[in-house]
Design an enzyme around this catalytic site. Structure first.
Site, PDB file in Angstrom:
ATOM      1  N   TYR A 408       0.859  -1.316  -0.446  1.00 44.28           N
ATOM      2  CA  TYR A 408       0.185  -0.275   0.016  1.00 44.28           C
ATOM      3  C   TYR A 408       0.730   1.427  -0.015  1.00 44.28           C
ATOM      4  O   TYR A 408       2.056   1.672   0.592  1.00 44.28           O
ATOM      5  CB  TYR A 408      -1.052  -0.226   0.831  1.00 44.28           C
ATOM      6  CG  TYR A 408      -2.003  -1.362   1.107  1.00 44.28           C
ATOM      7  CD1 TYR A 408      -2.953  -0.999   1.283  1.00 44.28           C
ATOM      8  CD2 TYR A 408      -1.433  -2.222   2.005  1.00 44.28           C
ATOM      9  CE1 TYR A 408      -4.274  -1.331   1.721  1.00 44.28           C
ATOM     10  CE2 TYR A 408      -2.947  -3.009   1.708  1.00 44.28           C
ATOM     11  CZ  TYR A 408      -3.847  -2.699   1.659  1.00 44.28           C
ATOM     12  OH  TYR A 408      -5.134  -3.267   2.164  1.00 44.28           O
ATOM     13  N   HIS A 482     -10.275   3.358   1.001  1.00 42.59           N
ATOM     14  CA  HIS A 482      -9.948   3.616   1.637  1.00 42.59           C
ATOM     15  C   HIS A 482     -10.177   5.102   1.606  1.00 42.59           C
ATOM     16  O   HIS A 482      -8.882   6.466   1.793  1.00 42.59           O
ATOM     17  CB  HIS A 482      -8.181   3.664   2.137  1.00 42.59           C
ATOM     18  CG  HIS A 482      -8.045   2.214   2.841  1.00 42.59           C
ATOM     19  ND1 HIS A 482      -6.883   1.287   3.268  1.00 42.59           N
ATOM     20  CD2 HIS A 482      -9.066   1.064   2.654  1.00 42.59           C
ATOM     21  CE1 HIS A 482      -6.884   0.482   3.406  1.00 42.59           C
ATOM     22  NE2 HIS A 482      -8.068   0.257   3.491  1.00 42.59           N
ATOM     23  N   ASN A 529      -4.228   1.496   7.371  1.00 43.56           N
ATOM     24  CA  ASN A 529      -5.459   1.667   6.941  1.00 43.56           C
ATOM     25  C   ASN A 529      -6.469   2.623   7.904  1.00 43.56           C
ATOM     26  O   ASN A 529      -6.817   3.268   8.754  1.00 43.56           O
ATOM     27  CB  ASN A 529      -6.140   0.167   7.612  1.00 43.56           C
ATOM     28  CG  ASN A 529      -5.894  -1.480   6.654  1.00 43.56           C
ATOM     29  OD1 ASN A 529      -4.753  -1.184   6.077  1.00 43.56           O
ATOM     30  ND2 ASN A 529      -6.305  -2.387   5.916  1.00 43.56           N
TER      31      ASN A 529
END
Length: 549
Positions: A408, A482, A529
């Site tokens: 990520y 997200h 997250n």
């Protein structure tokens, strides 16, 4: 097959209601509520409970139906259908949710969004990363820096702390992948941390996964906040209710237009004088509500005005020009598979051993009390623009001797995009992609993956399964789901050329009694997250709103 699905209301709920049930006549509902909240996701539930706790009357509207067993959900576990559990409750069965008809998903968003009680917290992979200080201090405005946010965070963690050893017996199950990958990371000068004990340490670190699990079951505000609100006569939860728009007279919201997703009947709930409306429908649906309320860029308001759903759309003289939908950010994910040189097997969550099922049922312990991830790691790099960007690696075992690493790109990325309405106004679309729009983002993540792969190739522990460059890997990126920033909070009023849609009290510029509290107001992405930071911000938003006269 995990599913036994009996509930007709759930089959008809949300976006999956039959078109034959849709009607267009209006009726007006009355009610003397201090607050009407649109959306019972994590932010809406937390704010609702804190308002009720302050002796305010609250009507909480949710588009979808129940999720967890305690909320009335009926997606039972096929192994033990009489147990007080649904697929939402059992951590190890979260992937089984996506083997159902998935009626819990919205049908008007460009990427997955949950239209069910609890929102995305009820269907995600449960990774629960406490935000670090820099997540707020870098780009959040005054009043929202860590010095002001830490107390809100502690309020959340007192109820919903998360756990990196969620099995009730305290054991960590299926540790082989963790042992393999941690040994590799040790050779690369990473070190072990607890993200709960030290959330600020995010450079060359790894950890057991931090999960949103409590007492062996999926946690989140449906379990940790909603029951407290439901004890009060000041609170009402109304499910199967889609908020279409707010109706207003100039700068004052006077009503909330809603549609019953079971019958298709549309009505307007009156907003009392001195009452407030709070939008908490997420980074995609909250902009849609604002567009349909005459709030946003003129191109989007023109689409909304000419849609089939424009009966109560405001006259053009009452449009409010704000950059709704702009500033969209998301964590892009790049998936890379690695082969291990150890005896590694993938746990079969689709068909767990009977002994594991029984251990979970009797003690809320074992592999089913955990999520699918086995190790998380973080590091960072300085891009060609001298901006530091963070990387998160989320790992799991997907096949024999195969570790999937999801890279990520997180805090510090500079790419952004834009959301808007589809041509017919019925759904939300991504008008401008938020992914890798700056060369520093793209080159930096590609270079990080190249370095990681080179280290793996030179090790005796694992190797990449494909001999491709980091740049080639980026071509298969996916959304991190997200999304933030589409109703940005800030001091720079968007009506006069600024980038902000809501002020530092979360109130929409130009509207006296309309607020937004979900991830859409976040001006930046966190290092991990988003679910934990969404909850922390909701706690702070409740404080801000209650402090207003």
């Amino acid at each position: 097959m995990y599913l036994r699905y009996f509930s007709l209301p759930l089959l008809l709920s949300g976006a999956f209601a039959s078109p034959a049930l849709k009607h267009h006549h209006f009726r007006r509902e009355t009610g003397d509520w201090d607050y009407i909240i649109a959306g019972a996701g994590p932010a809406g539930l937390i704010v609702a409970e804190r308002l009720v706790e302050a002796n305010k009357t609250v009507l909480l509207l949710e588009r979808g139906g129940p999720s967890t067993y305690s909320s009335g959900g009926n997606l039972t576990w096929d192994y033990s259908p009489s147990a007080p559990l649904t697929l939402y409750d059992v951590p190890g069965l979260d992937t089984a949710l996506f083997e159902t008809d998935m009626s819990f998903l919205c049908d008007d968003t460009p990427v997955y969004a949950a239209c069910t009680l609890g929102g995305g917290v009820e269907i995600n992979a449960m990774v629960f990363i406490h935000p670090r200080q820099a997540d707020f201090d870098d780009k959040w405005p005054q009043g929202w820096q860590w010095s002001e946010m830490s107390s809100a965070a502690q309020k959340l963690y007192a109820r919903n702390p998360g756990s990196d050893s969620p099995s009730v017996d305290g054991k960590i199950y299926d540790p082989t992948e963790y042992n393999i990958l941690s040994s590799f990371l040790d050779t690369q000068e990473y070190h072990k941390v607890s993200t709960f004990a030290d959330p600020n340490d995010k450079y060359r670190v790894y950890t057991h996964p931090p999960w949103n699990i409590k007492d062996g079951e999926r946690a989140g505000p449906v379990r940790t906040y909603l029951p407290l609100a439901q004890k009060s006569s000041n609170f009402k939860l109304q499910m199967h209710t889609t908020v279409v728009r707010v109706t207003r007279e100039g700068s004052v919201v006077t009503g909330v237009e809603v549609k019953n997703t079971l019958t298709g009947v549309t009505s307007i709930i009156s907003v009392s004088s001195n009452a407030r409306v709070i939008l908490a429908s997420g980074s995609m649906i909250t902009p849609k509500i604002l567009f349909n309320s005459g709030i946003g860029p003129s191109d989007q308001l023109s689409i909304a005005a000419n849609s089939t759903n424009s009966s109560n759309f405001p006259a053009q003289k009452d449009w409010i020009s704000l950059p709704v939908g702009h500033g969209l950010k998301d964590h892009p994910i790049v998936n890379v598979n690695y082969t291990t040189f150890s005896n590694l097997t993938a746990y079969d969550f689709n068909s767990p051993p009977t002994s594991d099922n029984e251990l979970y049922l009797s003690q809320r312990s074992g592999p089913l009390a955990q999520g699918v991830q086995r190790l998380l790691f973080w590091s960072s790099f300085v891009g060609s623009d001298n901006v530091t960007r963070s990387i998160q690696g989320t790992t799991s075992v997907t096949a024999t001797d195969t570790i999937l690493v999801k890279f990520y790109l997180t805090h510090g990325l500079t790419s952004s995009g834009r959301l808007g309405l589809s041509a017919d106004g019925s759904s939300i679309s991504i008008l401008d992609s938020p992914y890798f729009t700056t060369s520093a983002d793209k080159e930096g993540l590609a270079g990080f993956i190249d370095d990681f792969n080179t280290a793996a190739k030179n090790s005796t522990i694992l190797k990449p399964q494909k001999n491709i460059s980091g740049a080639e890997s980026l071509e298969g990126y996916t959304s991190g789901l997200h999304l933030v920033g589409t109703v940005k909070m800030g001091c720079d009023d968007g009506r006069t050329g600024g980038s902000a849609v809501v002020d530092l009290d979360t109130k929409v510029y130009g509207i006296d009694n309309l607020f937004v509290v979900d991830a859409s107001i976040h001006p930046d992405l966190p290092t991990g997250n988003t679910q934990a930071i969404v909850m922390v911000v909701a706690e702070r938003a409740a404080e801000k709103i209650l402090a207003l006269v």
